[in-house]
Design a protein around this motif. Structure first.
Motif, PDB file in Angstrom:
ATOM      1  N   ILE A 147       0.850  -1.181   0.000  1.00 28.48           N
ATOM      2  CA  ILE A 147       0.000   0.000   0.000  1.00 28.48           C
ATOM      3  C   ILE A 147       0.890   1.238   0.000  1.00 28.48           C
ATOM      4  O   ILE A 147       1.630   1.487   0.954  1.00 28.48           O
ATOM      5  CB  ILE A 147      -0.929   0.036   1.232  1.00 28.48           C
ATOM      6  N   MET A 148       0.839   2.009  -1.074  1.00 28.88           N
ATOM      7  CA  MET A 148       1.611   3.241  -1.176  1.00 28.88           C
ATOM      8  C   MET A 148       0.833   4.410  -0.583  1.00 28.88           C
ATOM      9  O   MET A 148      -0.389   4.361  -0.463  1.00 28.88           O
ATOM     10  CB  MET A 148       1.968   3.512  -2.635  1.00 28.88           C
ATOM     11  N   LYS A 149       1.570   5.455  -0.207  1.00 26.95           N
ATOM     12  CA  LYS A 149       0.955   6.648   0.395  1.00 26.95           C
ATOM     13  C   LYS A 149       0.089   6.245   1.577  1.00 26.95           C
ATOM     14  O   LYS A 149      -1.059   6.681   1.721  1.00 26.95           O
ATOM     15  CB  LYS A 149       0.151   7.423  -0.648  1.00 26.95           C
ATOM     16  N   ALA A 150       0.656   5.407   2.449  1.00 24.64           N
ATOM     17  CA  ALA A 150      -0.082   4.844   3.585  1.00 24.64           C
ATOM     18  C   ALA A 150      -0.134   5.854   4.726  1.00 24.64           C
ATOM     19  O   ALA A 150       0.592   5.743   5.712  1.00 24.64           O
ATOM     20  CB  ALA A 150       0.566   3.544   4.043  1.00 24.64           C
ATOM     21  N   LYS A 151      -1.006   6.819   4.607  1.00 27.17           N
ATOM     22  CA  LYS A 151      -1.089   7.896   5.602  1.00 27.17           C
ATOM     23  C   LYS A 151      -1.775   7.456   6.893  1.00 27.17           C
ATOM     24  O   LYS A 151      -1.638   8.100   7.920  1.00 27.17           O
ATOM     25  CB  LYS A 151      -1.814   9.102   4.996  1.00 27.17           C
ATOM     26  N   HIS A 152      -2.537   6.356   6.828  1.00 28.37           N
ATOM     27  CA  HIS A 152      -3.207   5.822   8.021  1.00 28.37           C
ATOM     28  C   HIS A 152      -2.888   4.327   8.131  1.00 28.37           C
ATOM     29  O   HIS A 152      -3.773   3.468   7.995  1.00 28.37           O
ATOM     30  CB  HIS A 152      -4.712   6.060   7.927  1.00 28.37           C
ATOM     31  N   PRO A 153      -1.627   3.993   8.371  1.00 31.92           N
ATOM     32  CA  PRO A 153      -1.190   2.586   8.319  1.00 31.92           C
ATOM     33  C   PRO A 153      -1.860   1.670   9.328  1.00 31.92           C
ATOM     34  O   PRO A 153      -2.117   0.502   9.020  1.00 31.92           O
ATOM     35  CB  PRO A 153       0.323   2.679   8.558  1.00 31.92           C
ATOM     36  N   SER A 155      -4.918   1.734  10.470  1.00 28.65           N
ATOM     37  CA  SER A 155      -6.249   1.385   9.969  1.00 28.65           C
ATOM     38  C   SER A 155      -6.149   0.385   8.820  1.00 28.65           C
ATOM     39  O   SER A 155      -6.959  -0.552   8.720  1.00 28.65           O
ATOM     40  CB  SER A 155      -6.981   2.646   9.496  1.00 28.65           C
ATOM     41  N   ILE A 156      -5.146   0.583   7.952  1.00 30.94           N
ATOM     42  CA  ILE A 156      -4.947  -0.339   6.828  1.00 30.94           C
ATOM     43  C   ILE A 156      -4.555  -1.725   7.339  1.00 30.94           C
ATOM     44  O   ILE A 156      -5.034  -2.750   6.844  1.00 30.94           O
ATOM     45  CB  ILE A 156      -3.871   0.208   5.878  1.00 30.94           C
ATOM     46  N   GLU A 157      -3.680  -1.759   8.354  1.00 37.57           N
ATOM     47  CA  GLU A 157      -3.268  -3.037   8.942  1.00 37.57           C
ATOM     48  C   GLU A 157      -4.484  -3.805   9.463  1.00 37.57           C
ATOM     49  O   GLU A 157      -4.627  -5.014   9.235  1.00 37.57           O
ATOM     50  CB  GLU A 157      -2.272  -2.805  10.076  1.00 37.57           C
ATOM     51  N   LYS A 158      -5.359  -3.129  10.174  1.00 42.10           N
ATOM     52  CA  LYS A 158      -6.549  -3.774  10.734  1.00 42.10           C
ATOM     53  C   LYS A 158      -7.401  -4.391   9.627  1.00 42.10           C
ATOM     54  O   LYS A 158      -7.872  -5.530   9.749  1.00 42.10           O
ATOM     55  CB  LYS A 158      -7.358  -2.752  11.526  1.00 42.10           C
ATOM     56  N   MET A 159      -7.582  -3.664   8.543  1.00 40.87           N
ATOM     57  CA  MET A 159      -8.387  -4.154   7.427  1.00 40.87           C
ATOM     58  C   MET A 159      -7.747  -5.390   6.794  1.00 40.87           C
ATOM     59  O   MET A 159      -8.417  -6.388   6.513  1.00 40.87           O
ATOM     60  CB  MET A 159      -8.545  -3.063   6.374  1.00 40.87           C
ATOM     61  N   GLY A 164      -6.605 -11.983   6.183  1.00 37.47           N
ATOM     62  CA  GLY A 164      -5.658 -13.085   6.323  1.00 37.47           C
ATOM     63  C   GLY A 164      -4.195 -12.710   6.256  1.00 37.47           C
ATOM     64  O   GLY A 164      -3.320 -13.583   6.311  1.00 37.47           O
ATOM     65  N   PHE A 165      -3.882 -11.429   6.152  1.00 35.09           N
ATOM     66  CA  PHE A 165      -2.484 -11.007   6.150  1.00 35.09           C
ATOM     67  C   PHE A 165      -1.980 -10.940   7.592  1.00 35.09           C
ATOM     68  O   PHE A 165      -2.687 -10.478   8.492  1.00 35.09           O
ATOM     69  CB  PHE A 165      -2.333  -9.654   5.447  1.00 35.09           C
ATOM     70  N   GLU A 166      -0.735 -11.407   7.802  1.00 34.81           N
ATOM     71  CA  GLU A 166      -0.234 -11.583   9.165  1.00 34.81           C
ATOM     72  C   GLU A 166       1.019 -10.764   9.482  1.00 34.81           C
ATOM     73  O   GLU A 166       1.221 -10.363  10.632  1.00 34.81           O
ATOM     74  CB  GLU A 166       0.084 -13.065   9.401  1.00 34.81           C
ATOM     75  N   TYR A 191       3.467  11.294   3.165  1.00 31.64           N
ATOM     76  CA  TYR A 191       3.194  11.014   1.744  1.00 31.64           C
ATOM     77  C   TYR A 191       4.097   9.912   1.206  1.00 31.64           C
ATOM     78  O   TYR A 191       3.679   9.088   0.395  1.00 31.64           O
ATOM     79  CB  TYR A 191       3.387  12.303   0.940  1.00 31.64           C
ATOM     80  N   PHE A 192       5.358   9.869   1.671  1.00 29.88           N
ATOM     81  CA  PHE A 192       6.323   8.870   1.183  1.00 29.88           C
ATOM     82  C   PHE A 192       6.324   7.638   2.089  1.00 29.88           C
ATOM     83  O   PHE A 192       7.368   7.188   2.560  1.00 29.88           O
ATOM     84  CB  PHE A 192       7.723   9.485   1.110  1.00 29.88           C
ATOM     85  N   SER A 193       5.144   7.101   2.327  1.00 25.72           N
ATOM     86  CA  SER A 193       4.988   5.945   3.208  1.00 25.72           C
ATOM     87  C   SER A 193       4.504   4.733   2.434  1.00 25.72           C
ATOM     88  O   SER A 193       3.711   4.855   1.492  1.00 25.72           O
ATOM     89  CB  SER A 193       3.984   6.258   4.336  1.00 25.72           C
ATOM     90  N   ILE A 194       4.965   3.560   2.848  1.00 26.43           N
ATOM     91  CA  ILE A 194       4.551   2.299   2.240  1.00 26.43           C
ATOM     92  C   ILE A 194       4.286   1.283   3.350  1.00 26.43           C
ATOM     93  O   ILE A 194       5.065   1.178   4.308  1.00 26.43           O
ATOM     94  CB  ILE A 194       5.634   1.749   1.292  1.00 26.43           C
ATOM     95  N   LEU A 195       3.186   0.559   3.229  1.00 24.92           N
ATOM     96  CA  LEU A 195       2.891  -0.533   4.146  1.00 24.92           C
ATOM     97  C   LEU A 195       2.911  -1.835   3.358  1.00 24.92           C
ATOM     98  O   LEU A 195       2.224  -1.963   2.346  1.00 24.92           O
ATOM     99  CB  LEU A 195       1.518  -0.342   4.805  1.00 24.92           C
ATOM    100  N   VAL A 196       3.716  -2.796   3.818  1.00 23.15           N
ATOM    101  CA  VAL A 196       3.830  -4.100   3.159  1.00 23.15           C
ATOM    102  C   VAL A 196       3.179  -5.151   4.053  1.00 23.15           C
ATOM    103  O   VAL A 196       3.536  -5.285   5.222  1.00 23.15           O
ATOM    104  CB  VAL A 196       5.302  -4.473   2.902  1.00 23.15           C
ATOM    105  N   ALA A 197       2.217  -5.878   3.506  1.00 24.64           N
ATOM    106  CA  ALA A 197       1.505  -6.922   4.240  1.00 24.64           C
ATOM    107  C   ALA A 197       1.724  -8.263   3.554  1.00 24.64           C
ATOM    108  O   ALA A 197       1.619  -8.360   2.332  1.00 24.64           O
ATOM    109  CB  ALA A 197       0.011  -6.594   4.298  1.00 24.64           C
ATOM    110  N   SER A 198       2.018  -9.307   4.340  1.00 23.23           N
ATOM    111  CA  SER A 198       2.310 -10.625   3.761  1.00 23.23           C
ATOM    112  C   SER A 198       1.547 -11.723   4.473  1.00 23.23           C
ATOM    113  O   SER A 198       1.213 -11.611   5.654  1.00 23.23           O
ATOM    114  CB  SER A 198       3.818 -10.927   3.863  1.00 23.23           C
ATOM    115  N   LYS A 199       1.293 -12.803   3.721  1.00 18.53           N
ATOM    116  CA  LYS A 199       0.716 -14.019   4.276  1.00 18.53           C
ATOM    117  C   LYS A 199       1.821 -15.061   4.387  1.00 18.53           C
ATOM    118  O   LYS A 199       2.528 -15.323   3.415  1.00 18.53           O
ATOM    119  CB  LYS A 199      -0.410 -14.550   3.374  1.00 18.53           C
TER     120      LYS A 199
END
Length: 210
Positions: A147-153, A155-159, A164-166, A191-199
Motif C-alpha cells: 500500500i503506497m501513500k499509507a497515511k493511516h497505516p 487502519s490499513i493493517e486492521k483491514m 488473512g495477512f499476518e 506522503y512517502f509511506s509504504i505498508l507491506v503486508a504478507s501471508k
C-alpha cells in the motif's frame, strides 16, 4: 556479504550507478544465465550458476542448496554479488537463493540493490500510466499487498488482518534522509509511506514457483 543486484530489463543503459558500483567492488559476481552475464561482463567476470526451469520439488530443493553453498562459501571470504535481470526482490531467482542462504547459512549478511523492474519497464515502453491501483500476478496466490501513500497505516493493517495477512512492515522516506523502517505500525504516516503486508503460507508456496 551477499548483494543481490538488479540489472534492469536488459538494456545496459538502464543499470543503476549503485549496481555498477557493486559489480565492480565484488570479489565474485554470480548470475543465473547468459543475458545477465552479458550485462555484468563490462564491469566484472560473471560466473553462471545452473538454474534450470523445472517443477520437481526435490530436484529444486537440492539445486538451491548446491548453489547456496557455492555462494555462501565465497561470501564468507568477502563481498560477492548475485546479479539478475529486473529487480532481485520481484519474481526473482535471487529470492529463492536468499531464502536458502538465510536458512542454511545465517552468518552471511544479505542486502539488495533495486533494479528497473519489468513492471516499470513496460509502463515506459507501452505508455501505460500507473496512477491508480493495479495488480501484478504470475498466476500464483496473492501473498503480499503493498500500500503506497499509507497515511493511516494502523487502519490499513486492521483491514488487511481481516483478509488473512499476518506480517506487516511500515517504511517511510526510503533511500532518503530520515529513512524509517519498522514492524511497529504507527497511526499515521507521511506522503512517502509504504505498508507491506504478507501471508506466511504464501511465502512457503512461492518457494517452488519459478
Amino acid at each position: 556479504m551477499l548483494i543481490g543486484v538488479g540489472l534492469g530489463p536488459g538494456n545496459p543503459d538502464l543499470l543503476t550507478l549503485a549496481a555498477v558500483k557493486a559489480l565492480k567492488s565484488s570479489m565474485k559476481v554470480y548470475v543465473p544465465g547468459k543475458l545477465a552475464a552479458d550485462l555484468v561482463a563490462p564491469y566484472a567476470e560473471p560466473h553462471i550458476l545452473d538454474f534450470p526451469m523445472i517443477q520437481d520439488k526435490e530436484k529444486l530443493s537440492r539445486l538451491w542448496e548446491t548453489n547456496a553453498k557455492i555462494v555462501a562459501d565465497e561470501g564468507r571470504k568477502g563481498v560477492v554479488s548475485f546479479a539478475v535481470l529486473g529487480d532481485p526482490n520481484v519474481f526473482s531467482t535471487f529470492s529463492h537463493l536468499r531464502r536458502t542462504i538465510l536458512e542454511k547459512y545465517p552468518d552471511i549478511e544479505i542486502t539488495t540493490i533495486p533494479g528497473v523492474s519489468a513492471i516499470t519497464a513496460q509502463a515506459s515502453k507501452t505508455g501505460t500510466i500507473l496512477d491508480t491501483s493495479f495488480v501484478v500476478s504470475d498466476g500464483s496466490p496473492v501473498g503480499t499487498q503493498i500500500i503506497m501513500k499509507a497515511k493511516h497505516p494502523a487502519s490499513i493493517e486492521k483491514m488487511l488482518r481481516s483478509e488473512g495477512f499476518e506480517d506487516f512492515i511500515f517504511a517511510e522516506r526510503l533511500f532518503m534522509e530520515n529513512e524509517n523502517i519498522t514492524e511497529e505500525i504507527p497511526e499515521t504516516g507521511d506522503y512517502f509511506s509504504i505498508l507491506v503486508a504478507s501471508k506466511r503460507h504464501a511465502k512457503t508456496m512461492e518457494w517452488f514457483i519459478l
